[in-house]
Write an enzyme that holds these catalytic residues in place. Structure first.
Site, PDB file in Angstrom:
ATOM      1  N   LYS A 175       0.657  -1.050  -0.314  1.00 31.93           N
ATOM      2  CA  LYS A 175       0.372   0.013   0.121  1.00 31.93           C
ATOM      3  C   LYS A 175       0.937   1.439   0.024  1.00 31.93           C
ATOM      4  CE  LYS A 175      -3.892  -2.077   2.499  1.00 31.93           C
ATOM      5  NZ  LYS A 175      -4.988  -1.502   1.149  1.00 31.93           N
TER       6      LYS A 175
ATOM      7  N   ARG B 273      -9.983 -12.178   1.170  1.00 30.72           N
ATOM      8  CA  ARG B 273     -10.692 -12.695  -0.058  1.00 30.72           C
ATOM      9  C   ARG B 273     -10.005 -14.170  -0.309  1.00 30.72           C
ATOM     10  NH1 ARG B 273     -10.297 -10.010  -5.495  1.00 30.72           N
ATOM     11  NH2 ARG B 273     -10.375  -7.998  -3.850  1.00 30.72           N
TER      12      ARG B 273
HETATM   13  N1  BES Z   1      -8.655  -4.288   3.859  1.00 30.18           N
HETATM   14  C1  BES Z   1      -8.105  -3.848   2.057  1.00 30.18           C
HETATM   15  C2  BES Z   1      -9.766  -3.194   1.543  1.00 30.18           C
HETATM   16  C3  BES Z   1      -9.809  -1.304   2.846  1.00 30.18           C
HETATM   17  C4  BES Z   1      -9.417  -0.393   1.717  1.00 30.18           C
HETATM   18  C5  BES Z   1     -10.509  -1.067   3.920  1.00 30.18           C
HETATM   19  C6  BES Z   1      -9.585   1.358   2.134  1.00 30.18           C
HETATM   20  C7  BES Z   1     -10.239  -0.005   4.168  1.00 30.18           C
HETATM   21  C8  BES Z   1     -10.231   1.102   3.831  1.00 30.18           C
HETATM   22  C9  BES Z   1      -8.681  -4.716   1.207  1.00 30.18           C
HETATM   23  O1  BES Z   1      -7.346  -5.755   2.082  1.00 30.18           O
HETATM   24  C10 BES Z   1      -7.774  -4.022   0.311  1.00 30.18           C
HETATM   25  O2  BES Z   1      -6.770  -3.802   0.007  1.00 30.18           O
HETATM   26  N2  BES Z   1      -8.603  -4.311  -0.967  1.00 30.18           N
HETATM   27  C11 BES Z   1      -7.860  -4.061  -2.678  1.00 30.18           C
HETATM   28  C12 BES Z   1      -8.110  -4.839  -3.590  1.00 30.18           C
HETATM   29  C13 BES Z   1      -7.475  -4.472  -4.504  1.00 30.18           C
HETATM   30  C14 BES Z   1      -5.990  -5.170  -4.748  1.00 30.18           C
HETATM   31  C15 BES Z   1      -8.192  -5.846  -6.011  1.00 30.18           C
HETATM   32  C16 BES Z   1      -8.436  -2.085  -2.634  1.00 30.18           C
HETATM   33  O3  BES Z   1      -9.231  -2.546  -2.678  1.00 30.18           O
HETATM   34  O4  BES Z   1      -7.822  -1.499  -3.207  1.00 30.18           O
HETATM   35 MN    MN Z   2      -5.319  -5.485   1.133  1.00 30.43          MN
END
Ligand code: BES
Ligand code: MN
Ligand code: ZN
Length: 496
Positions: free
Chosen positions: A273, A347
């Protein structure tokens, strides 16, 4: 904490509701008379408002035993709903809490309308009192003595005391369970590891006599929980698969399976991230918090329904042993998954959680997860996203959410969406088909593990936390979906 009475003893702090009306009546009229018409005069002068959720404080030295009266505007009686009652009580209690009053008497019947009976009003009062007086447990060194919170609320009513007392209890349990979820979400990742989350669940189990199983890494390896293990691969903290069983019926059938995402911190892994995107990722166990909050309320209220909670928990870290893009893993279900993005970790953990819930006899599944940033883009931060493979089950959950006052909205799963999650040269599924509709892709992926079992997915990435305080509580964890899940379980118990 909440006590129902027929007769007013005396209390320095009193609260009444006031509908928009030409004439005061009932308890309000009685109080006005004792104040020699002061209330009527203040209303006329605009110093007290009957506008919905406006709270006025007046000092009442002429009222025997009462020092101050909080007058809560309720708007028009014909339009006053259960939700309005919650909102009005939350505004009023928050003010009283900030005024640091420890004792309060509420004239409950002044809040009763055509649509809100005394039991509803009691539930609304207790729930809102719990929520609006919630404070984040921080780690600041405070120079002042800790201040005492609101301790006792005496509820004055002419209605059936037993029923009112029971409704106060339900409201209090709903509020407290939501606050417990908030506290879990607010805890920093270093203070709430998978091990800590498992201990918390075990304590809950001991308190409410749930059956409790906590799978260790070695057992996961034997079972082949490749999804959760892959997410844990980069971590020095051991993973936990947390299982709680509440048996509310003679036999272990008709089991509602609640599956919560328990990622205690999500760095994204090698698909790292950004420095801004990573802050706040301690809340990635929000789904687990909602499920544990719901289990607390279920333990208190003990509905005649079987409930299974399953929480796959780990953090998502980077190290030489971490999973990588291009890796192929084997999930507990046997389905293989090509990793395209290590940040789509929720997931993977949930896939095993859903399969494991089925192994434990779940006949329907509800998963709750801070799953995608995409759901925030689609629905914002007030509405939880939902997906399903079973419309009647979704309709039940939708009604429960409506009753609980929590917004949810359904997104579709199409056959073409299913093709996209199956599009891999190397495996049965891929974990990240691309950014177009990626909230839908995540839900569709999970649906492949629910298979034929009726299932609803709740994406709370936008709703598990809030960055603004309201009358229902401070910024931080919201405890979203606790009340919806409990209402769903209670309604189900009633229907069977
Ligand atoms: N935990 C995150 C989702 C999230 C994002 C929760 C912002 C709370 C606030 C999840 O694990 C994630 O990183 N999702 C990615 C998925 C993508 C890589 C397909 C996302 O949403 O960017
Ligand atoms: Mn994630
Ligand atoms: Zn995540």
């Amino acid at each position: 904490m909440f006590y129902a009475f027929h007769d007013f003893e005396k209390n320095e702090t009193l609260m009444i509701g006031l509908f928009k009306k030409s004439q005061l009546n009932g308890k309000a009229e009685e109080i006005d008379r004792q104040l020699n018409g002061q209330l009527t005069q203040l209303l006329k002068d605009g110093d007290v408002s009957s506008t919905k959720a406006k709270v006025s404080k007046i000092f009442t030295p002429s009222l025997p035993g009462v020092k101050r009266l909080y007058v809560v505007g309720l708007g028009r009686e014909a339009e006053f709903t259960f939700e309005d009652a919650k909102h009005c009580f939350a505004e009023a209690i928050q003010m009283i809490h900030k005024d640091r009053k420890q004792e309060l008497t509420v004239c409950l019947d002044t809040f009763v309308s055509d649509r809100v009976n005394a039991n509803d009003a009691a539930h609304a009062l207790a729930e809102s009192a719990m929520l609006s007086s919630y404070e984040v447990q921080d780690y600041k060194h405070k120079s002042n003595e800790p201040e005492r919170p609101l301790e006792n609320v005496y509820v004055l009513t002419d209605h059936d005391l037993k029923e009112v007392q029971a409704s106060l209890h339900v409201g209090q349990v709903y509020g407290h369970a939501t606050n417990s979820a908030r506290t879990l979400v607010n805890m920093p990742g270093n203070m709430l590891t998978a091990t800590d989350l498992a201990s918390y669940a075990a304590e809950l189990a001991a308190k409410y006599e749930f059956e409790c199983e906590i799978l260790e890494k070695e057992e996961m390896e034997e079972l082949g929980m490749g999804g959760l293990l892959a997410v844990n691969q980069g971590s020095s903290e051991p993973p936990k698969m947390i299982v709680l069983k509440y048996q509310g019926k003679e036999t272990w059938d008709d089991v509602i399976g609640l599956v919560g995402k328990g990622i205690t911190f999500d760095t994204g892994g090698y698909s790292l991230k950004t420095k801004d995107g990573i802050v706040g990722m301690k809340s990635d166990m929000g789904g687990a918090a909602s499920v544990l909050g719901a289990m607390e309320a279920i333990g208190e209220l003990r509905p005649e329904q079987n409930v299974l909670a399953v929480i796959p928990s780990t953090d998502n870290m980077i190290s030489a042993t971490a999973m990588k893009p291009d890796d192929v893993i084997v999930s507990l279900s046997g389905k293989t998954i090509e990793i395209l993005n290590t940040d789509a970790e929720g997931r993977l953990a949930l896939a095993d959680g859903l399969t494991y819930a089925k192994h434990h006899g779940a006949s329907m599944l509800i998963d709750v997860a801070t799953l995608t940033g995409g759901i925030i883009v689609a629905l914002g931060t007030e509405t939880t996203g939902a997906m399903t493979n079973h419309e009647p089950l979704y309709e039940e959950l939708r009604q429960a959410a409506e009753e609980a006052g929590e917004a949810i909205w359904q997104l579709p799963i199409t056959e073409k969406d299913k093709k996209r999650v199956k599009n891999s040269q190397m495996a049965d599924l891929n974990n990240s088909p691309g950014r177009e509709g990626h909230a839908i892709m995540a839900g569709t992926f999970l649906g492949e593990f629910a298979e034929q079992t009726p299932w609803v997915h709740l994406d709370i990435a936008g709703t598990a936390t809030t960055n603004k305080s309201t009358c229902f509580g401070p910024k931080g964890g919201t405890g979203v979906m606790v009340r919806t899940l409990v209402t769903f379980v209670e309604r189900f118990a009633g229907n069977m």
